[in-house]
Design an enzyme around this catalytic site. Structure first.
Site, short mmCIF file in Angstrom:
data_model
loop_
_atom_site.label_atom_id
_atom_site.label_comp_id
_atom_site.label_asym_id
_atom_site.label_seq_id
_atom_site.Cartn_x
_atom_site.Cartn_y
_atom_site.Cartn_z
N HIS A 190 0.86 -1.19 0.00
CA HIS A 190 0.00 0.00 0.00
C HIS A 190 0.89 1.24 0.00
O HIS A 190 2.00 1.22 0.57
CB HIS A 190 -0.87 0.06 1.26
CG HIS A 190 -2.13 -0.74 1.18
ND1 HIS A 190 -2.68 -1.34 2.29
CD2 HIS A 190 -2.98 -1.01 0.16
CE1 HIS A 190 -3.79 -1.97 1.95
NE2 HIS A 190 -3.99 -1.78 0.66
N CYS A 246 -2.35 2.61 9.17
CA CYS A 246 -3.33 1.58 8.78
C CYS A 246 -4.56 1.62 9.67
O CYS A 246 -5.66 1.23 9.25
CB CYS A 246 -2.71 0.19 8.87
SG CYS A 246 -1.50 -0.15 7.58
#
Length: 206
Positions: free
Chosen positions: A104, A198
């Site tokens: 990511h 996150c």
């Protein structure tokens, strides 16, 4: 229930101008999270833009000033970059991730303030590196060691920067530039491939 990865709230969408662009997850195990987040957004008075293209929210979309940095390579499709540009009418800069350890964008790049980022060069292809070097010549360049423990997976209010406590070089670089690094122990989340960012989905109403 049944969605253990939902602790990684950053992946649940992207919120700007009071509009929530929903997530459409890559892996089947996480796909039910997308509708669940969109239900929450609606229940909390956000306008919801339902995605047609695969994307994992703030995992791969990061706002830097008025520009959205958007990544593809492992989780989000490149086609989602055009979709998010149409939702918000903002400039979207496409970047390509090439190292599966940094799957990511928020594992390989941190937004420190509206003009400043930190990133790990080896996570990006050469075209993307050229873009980052041109747009952010004063960026903080992370070490491989700090990035490996998701030290870049951080959250900043423009002065205080919450980071993994073991990312000591990153902390030192931030102090030298006048920021206040705040180290936290999220070693258990690291076992599942996550960190500070996150767990953080920013709800921007403007």
């Amino acid at each position: 229930k049944g969605l253990p990865d939902m602790v990684y709230a950053a992946n649940g969408g992207f919120v700007l101008d009071g509009i929530a662009y929903g997530a459409k997850f890559h892996y089947p195990e996480r796909q039910p999270e997308g509708p669940a987040y969109m239900d929450w957004f609606r229940d909390n008075d956000f306008e919801v833009a339902e995605p047609k293209e695969t994307n994992e929210g703030e995992g791969d979309f990061l706002l830097v000033g008025d520009v959205i940095l958007a990544a593809s390579g492992f989780r989000s499709d490149t086609s989602s970059h055009q979709e998010i540009a149409e939702v918000y009418g903002r400039t979207v800069i496409s970047l390509s991730l090439i190292n599966p350890s940094f799957y990511h964008l928020d594992t390989a790049l941190a937004v420190i303030d509206p003009q400043t980022i930190a990133y790990l060069p080896s996570a990006f292809d050469e075209r993307s590196l050229g873009v980052l070097r041109e747009r952010y010549p004063d960026a903080i360049i992370a070490t491989e060691e700090d990035a490996a423990i998701l030290g870049l997976n951080s959250f900043s209010d423009g002065h205080n920067v919450v980071i993994a406590e073991k990312a000591v070089t990153f902390a030192q670089d931030l102090r030298e530039r006048g920021y206040n690094p705040v180290g936290v122990d999220l070693s258990e989340l690291l076992l599942g491939g996550g960190g500070v960012k996150c767990c953080t989905l920013e709800l921007r109403t403007s």
